[in-house]
Design a protein around this motif. Structure first.
Motif, PDB file in Angstrom:
ATOM      1  N   ALA A  56     -13.255   3.567   1.534  1.00  0.00           N
ATOM      2  CA  ALA A  56     -13.305   2.183   1.027  1.00  0.00           C
ATOM      3  C   ALA A  56     -14.687   1.815   0.499  1.00  0.00           C
ATOM      4  N   GLU A  57     -15.725   2.247   1.196  1.00  0.00           N
ATOM      5  CA  GLU A  57     -17.089   1.861   0.779  1.00  0.00           C
ATOM      6  C   GLU A  57     -17.448   2.394  -0.600  1.00  0.00           C
ATOM      7  N   ILE A  60     -14.589   0.468  -3.364  1.00  0.00           N
ATOM      8  CA  ILE A  60     -14.765  -0.959  -3.704  1.00  0.00           C
ATOM      9  C   ILE A  60     -15.766  -1.184  -4.857  1.00  0.00           C
ATOM     10  N   ILE A 105      -6.659  -0.354   1.159  1.00  0.00           N
ATOM     11  CA  ILE A 105      -7.940  -1.086   1.085  1.00  0.00           C
ATOM     12  C   ILE A 105      -7.655  -2.520   0.602  1.00  0.00           C
ATOM     13  N   GLU A 107      -9.373  -4.894  -0.628  1.00  0.00           N
ATOM     14  CA  GLU A 107      -9.985  -5.278  -1.916  1.00  0.00           C
ATOM     15  C   GLU A 107      -9.178  -4.734  -3.091  1.00  0.00           C
ATOM     16  N   VAL A 108      -8.566  -3.569  -2.905  1.00  0.00           N
ATOM     17  CA  VAL A 108      -7.737  -3.004  -3.980  1.00  0.00           C
ATOM     18  C   VAL A 108      -6.482  -3.860  -4.137  1.00  0.00           C
TER      19      VAL A 108
END
Ligand code: DC
Length: 229
Positions: A56-57, A60, A105, A107-108
């Motif tokens: 994820a890091e 994003i 994720i 944010e996705v």
């Protein structure tokens, strides 16, 4: 109250969502929106950039220079990634797994949310995915949760991939499918599950014609109940 009609079809991979939704949409003259293609486009973009889809890091910050959009040609959805039509490139087993990974994720999911909702605000749609009836279109007038046994689903997907000339074994397809189902239904955000007001349909052992007839009668009855023609 929405002025448009939305039919949400959720369920695991290979349950026949896209085939059935496409046929139904043609009959009803609605737009068929395949939301899995959006997650696939993001997964594909990450693979292209050399970013691990489950990290994820790293994913994003890489969303900021991505544009994912849809266009419809002769009623068929095409997904564009930064303006390039990637509709065929996203149909590989590798991209399936990448899509499942990025879809966990939050944010996705947020990144793709408005595009999906706006389609349903401006058109009558049949939209398929994993969280359409629960999260994206909770107001959908008809919600169907489509499932089938893992073996029946893997067999369908296996045949589809062979037809496209891909070299895979049934065992690989079944293993990937079970892993993807697990990821999709156990993630913290918008996991795959039936909406409380969804009608569950199991397509194991059905011919395509039987499943179409079943879905048509469910949709007809539901719209009739709501006084929508
Ligand atoms: O429907 P599909 O197999 O093309 O979807 C690919 C992946 O995208 C799936 O494994 C999970 C994710 N997905 C999702 O999380 N939410 C959706 N509405 C659609 C797909």
């Amino acid at each position: 109250m929405m002025n448009t009609i939305a039919i949400a079809i959720d369920g695991p991979a290979g349950a026949g969502k896209s085939t059935l939704a496409r046929i139904l949409a043609k009959e009803l003259q609605y737009i068929y929106v395949d939301t899995g293609a959006l997650y696939r486009a993001v997964g594909y973009a990450m693979l292209q950039k050399g970013v691990s889809p489950s990290d994820a890091e790293s994913v994003i910050p890489n969303l900021t220079d991505l544009t994912v959009s849809l266009q419809f040609v002769d009623g068929e959805q095409q997904v564009l990634l930064n303006g390039e039509n990637v509709s065929s490139s996203i149909r590989t087993p590798e991209v399936s797994m990448a899509a499942s990974a990025v879809s966990a994720i939050p944010e996705v999911r947020r990144f793709l949310f408005d595009l999906q909702q706006n389609m349903a605000k401006t058109h009558n749609v049949i939209m398929d995915g994993r969280d359409i009836g629960t999260v994206v279109l909770p107001w959908a007038q008809v919600k169907i949760f489509l499932s089938a046994s893992p073996e029946a689903r893997a067999q369908r997907r296996y045949e589809e991939l062979l037809q496209k000339g891909q070299t895979v074994t049934f065992e690989e397809v079944l293993k990937d499918m079970i892993e993807r189902d697990y990821n999709d239904s156990h993630r913290a955000v918008a996991p795959l599950k039936p909406a409380d007001d969804a009608i569950s349909v199991d397509t194991s052992g059905n011919t395509l014609e039987q499943s179409i007839e079943l879905l048509k009668s469910i949709v007809k009855e539901k719209l009739l109940c709501l006084n929508i023609r």
